[in-house]
Scaffold this motif. Structure first.
Motif, mmCIF file in Angstrom:
data_model
loop_
_atom_site.group_PDB
_atom_site.id
_atom_site.type_symbol
_atom_site.label_atom_id
_atom_site.label_comp_id
_atom_site.label_asym_id
_atom_site.label_seq_id
_atom_site.Cartn_x
_atom_site.Cartn_y
_atom_site.Cartn_z
ATOM 1 N N ILE A 147 0.858 -1.174 0.000
ATOM 2 C CA ILE A 147 0.000 0.000 0.000
ATOM 3 C C ILE A 147 0.899 1.231 0.000
ATOM 4 O O ILE A 147 1.616 1.482 0.962
ATOM 5 C CB ILE A 147 -0.940 0.000 1.221
ATOM 6 N N GLY A 148 0.884 1.962 -1.112
ATOM 7 C CA GLY A 148 1.764 3.108 -1.234
ATOM 8 C C GLY A 148 3.213 2.670 -1.322
ATOM 9 O O GLY A 148 3.528 1.535 -1.670
ATOM 10 N N ASP A 149 4.108 3.589 -1.003
ATOM 11 C CA ASP A 149 5.534 3.286 -0.994
ATOM 12 C C ASP A 149 5.866 2.623 0.335
ATOM 13 O O ASP A 149 5.735 3.240 1.391
ATOM 14 C CB ASP A 149 6.334 4.577 -1.158
ATOM 15 N N PRO A 150 6.315 1.342 0.305
ATOM 16 C CA PRO A 150 6.565 0.626 1.570
ATOM 17 C C PRO A 150 7.550 1.336 2.483
ATOM 18 O O PRO A 150 7.484 1.201 3.706
ATOM 19 C CB PRO A 150 7.119 -0.721 1.094
ATOM 20 N N MET A 151 8.469 2.117 1.916
ATOM 21 C CA MET A 151 9.487 2.760 2.743
ATOM 22 C C MET A 151 8.900 3.863 3.615
ATOM 23 O O MET A 151 9.469 4.221 4.651
ATOM 24 C CB MET A 151 10.588 3.339 1.841
ATOM 25 N N PHE A 152 7.752 4.436 3.201
ATOM 26 C CA PHE A 152 7.196 5.568 3.911
ATOM 27 C C PHE A 152 5.842 5.242 4.560
ATOM 28 O O PHE A 152 5.103 6.143 4.950
ATOM 29 C CB PHE A 152 7.042 6.759 2.951
ATOM 30 N N ILE A 210 0.267 7.155 4.352
ATOM 31 C CA ILE A 210 0.572 6.485 3.085
ATOM 32 C C ILE A 210 1.172 7.513 2.134
ATOM 33 O O ILE A 210 0.589 8.578 1.914
ATOM 34 C CB ILE A 210 -0.690 5.868 2.457
ATOM 35 N N MET A 211 2.347 7.218 1.581
ATOM 36 C CA MET A 211 2.990 8.119 0.630
ATOM 37 C C MET A 211 2.683 7.647 -0.785
ATOM 38 O O MET A 211 2.949 6.494 -1.144
ATOM 39 C CB MET A 211 4.508 8.142 0.832
ATOM 40 N N THR A 212 2.103 8.507 -1.587
ATOM 41 C CA THR A 212 1.815 8.192 -2.983
ATOM 42 C C THR A 212 2.396 9.285 -3.864
ATOM 43 O O THR A 212 2.849 10.322 -3.384
ATOM 44 C CB THR A 212 0.302 8.075 -3.233
ATOM 45 N N PRO A 228 5.729 14.174 -3.969
ATOM 46 C CA PRO A 228 4.935 13.094 -3.378
ATOM 47 C C PRO A 228 3.745 13.651 -2.596
ATOM 48 O O PRO A 228 3.753 14.795 -2.136
ATOM 49 C CB PRO A 228 5.933 12.383 -2.464
ATOM 50 N N TYR A 229 2.741 12.812 -2.442
ATOM 51 C CA TYR A 229 1.528 13.200 -1.736
ATOM 52 C C TYR A 229 1.342 12.273 -0.547
ATOM 53 O O TYR A 229 1.342 11.052 -0.697
ATOM 54 C CB TYR A 229 0.318 13.110 -2.668
ATOM 55 N N ASN A 230 1.228 12.866 0.640
ATOM 56 C CA ASN A 230 1.068 12.081 1.858
ATOM 57 C C ASN A 230 -0.428 11.996 2.201
ATOM 58 O O ASN A 230 -1.079 13.009 2.437
ATOM 59 C CB ASN A 230 1.846 12.714 3.012
ATOM 60 N N GLN A 231 -0.953 10.766 2.198
ATOM 61 C CA GLN A 231 -2.362 10.526 2.486
ATOM 62 C C GLN A 231 -2.487 10.002 3.921
ATOM 63 O O GLN A 231 -1.822 9.028 4.293
ATOM 64 C CB GLN A 231 -2.931 9.497 1.500
ATOM 65 N N LEU A 232 -3.307 10.653 4.724
ATOM 66 C CA LEU A 232 -3.562 10.208 6.094
ATOM 67 C C LEU A 232 -4.978 9.649 6.169
ATOM 68 O O LEU A 232 -5.938 10.307 5.752
ATOM 69 C CB LEU A 232 -3.416 11.367 7.086
ATOM 70 N N VAL A 233 -5.079 8.412 6.658
ATOM 71 C CA VAL A 233 -6.393 7.808 6.843
ATOM 72 C C VAL A 233 -6.488 7.254 8.257
ATOM 73 O O VAL A 233 -5.464 6.981 8.906
ATOM 74 C CB VAL A 233 -6.654 6.679 5.814
ATOM 75 N N ILE A 234 -7.709 7.106 8.732
ATOM 76 C CA ILE A 234 -7.947 6.612 10.093
ATOM 77 C C ILE A 234 -8.768 5.332 10.020
ATOM 78 O O ILE A 234 -9.783 5.251 9.313
ATOM 79 C CB ILE A 234 -8.699 7.658 10.934
ATOM 80 N N ILE A 235 -8.292 4.324 10.719
ATOM 81 C CA ILE A 235 -9.031 3.068 10.854
ATOM 82 C C ILE A 235 -9.744 3.087 12.206
ATOM 83 O O ILE A 235 -9.112 3.344 13.242
ATOM 84 C CB ILE A 235 -8.088 1.852 10.778
ATOM 85 N N LYS A 236 -11.056 2.836 12.190
ATOM 86 C CA LYS A 236 -11.821 2.811 13.434
ATOM 87 C C LYS A 236 -12.249 1.382 13.735
ATOM 88 O O LYS A 236 -12.788 0.695 12.880
ATOM 89 C CB LYS A 236 -13.049 3.716 13.317
#
Length: 368
Positions: free
Chosen positions: A70-75, A92-94, A104-112
């Motif tokens: 998911i995204g770049d594994p390093m980030f 997640i870095m995409t 690069p675009y940093n995507q922040l998501v929240i799992i509930k």
């Protein structure tokens, strides 16, 4: 200047998903694979905020993955947002358009946890509106089909190869030699001999047999792509087996074949020249006769050695103090030392044109 790359496998679909896996048990929250970029294939409900900021209106979305990173594994990173880890922040870095070199675009998501609580085997909880239509189907990731490689009955025999050695004349001085006794010094020849290495191809049996987690239907061995061991996690259709893995591993050995220093060189006066000395030359110079028509003398080594690539080269000289004018056939013989896999090789230089040796009267010389 920017560089193009292949798009990353990350699908963020702004739709209410139907979850295709059920691997969250009551006592297994959060699942360990959430903290890695390798999620089992499926669709997962998450929350995001416009612009990727934590403060703002959260919107429901879905992460869909086929098991690829998911995204770049390093980030990739995942962090619990509270002590009970009821909510997890995933970074997640995409790259826009899937191209490296762009910003690069940093995507922040929240799992509930409440969103995932309706999965089969999860603790009872009241789902929020996002998960009111979730359905769970017990599935296991389907691995690729594997064609077993049969173990060899035995490894092949050694293959030995060596190029033929070579000898060549690389110099002669003087260019127009004169016999001794007429003011001349004879002739000095420089030879170069080359011996090529022995190339040995051999095979060694390597035993990599081991215990592995195998998918019973496809025969696929778990390679860590799921983040957890299917066998340890108790996934259906997986079992631990002893895997026989014996194969023949090829190796190449390069072995120098040095040139010995006992080479010899020679010169032979042609029959036509000997007849000319005893007839025409004798009529002009009474007492003329053939003195030493054949020469066979040791070479004198100038340089001799082998390079890192296994090729061996010798440079040698030989001096002929010729006493008879005429045409000579030149030759030289060399021999290699041999190796543990090959016998010594005898090789020879043979002139394809005769060498002229003159009297002071350069007009006197027979035909070949």
């Amino acid at each position: 200047m920017t560089k193009k790359i292949f798009p990353l496998v990350l699908l963020l679909l702004l739709v209410i998903p139907v979850l295709a896996i059920s691997i969250v048990a009551a006592d297994d929250w959060p699942p360990g694979w959430v903290f890695t970029p390798y999620w089992p294939p499926g669709d997962y409900p998450v929350w995001s905020t416009p612009g990727g900021a934590l403060i703002g209106i959260q919107e429901p979305t879905t992460i869909s993955t086929d098991g690829s990173p998911i995204g770049d594994p390093m980030f990739y990173s995942a962090t619990c947002m509270d002590s009970a880890c009821n909510e997890i922040l995933v970074s997640i870095m995409t790259f826009p358009g899937g191209t490296w070199g762009e910003m690069p675009y940093n995507q922040l998501v929240i799992i509930k946890r409440t969103d995932w609580s309706t999965l089969a085997g999860a603790p009872t909880a009241t789902p929020v509106s996002l998960t009111s239509t979730l359905t769970s189907t017990p599935t296991t990731p389907v691995p690729p089909t594997v064609t077993p490689t049969p173990a060899p009955a035995s490894c092949p025999a050694d293959v030995i190869w060596q190029a033929a050695p070579r000898a060549e004349k690389v110099g002669a001085f003087p260019p127009n030699p004169v016999v001794r006794g007429q003011g001349g010094q004879g002739l000095t020849i420089t030879y170069r001999a080359t011996s090529f290495p022995v190339i040995r191809h051999y095979w060694v049996e390597v035993d990599n047999s081991h215990w592995g987690c195998i998918h019973t239907e496809s025969g696929f061995e778990d390679d860590g792509r799921y983040g957890v061991s299917p066998c340890s996690a108790g996934w259906e259709g997986w079992e631990t087996r002893w895997i026989e893995d014996k194969r023949c591993e090829e190796h190449v050995e390069i072995i120098p074949d040095p040139i010995q220093v006992n080479g010899r060189a020679g010169a032979n006066l042609r029959e036509n020249s000997m007849r000319w000395i005893e007839t025409e030359l004798q009529q002009r110079y009474p007492g003329a006769r053939v003195r030493k028509p054949d020469w066979n003398i040791p070479i004198r080594v100038v340089t001799n050695g082998c390079a890192a690539d296994g090729q061996c080269v010798m440079v040698a000289v030989v001096h002929f103090p010729f006493e008879d004018p005429g045409w000579y056939d030149l030759w030289a013989e060399f021999q290699t030392a041999g190796t543990a896999y090959t016998s010594p090789r005898l090789f020879r230089y043979q002139s394809n044109q005769p060498q002229a040796v003159y009297l002071m009267d350069s007009t006197l010389l027979p035909n070949w």
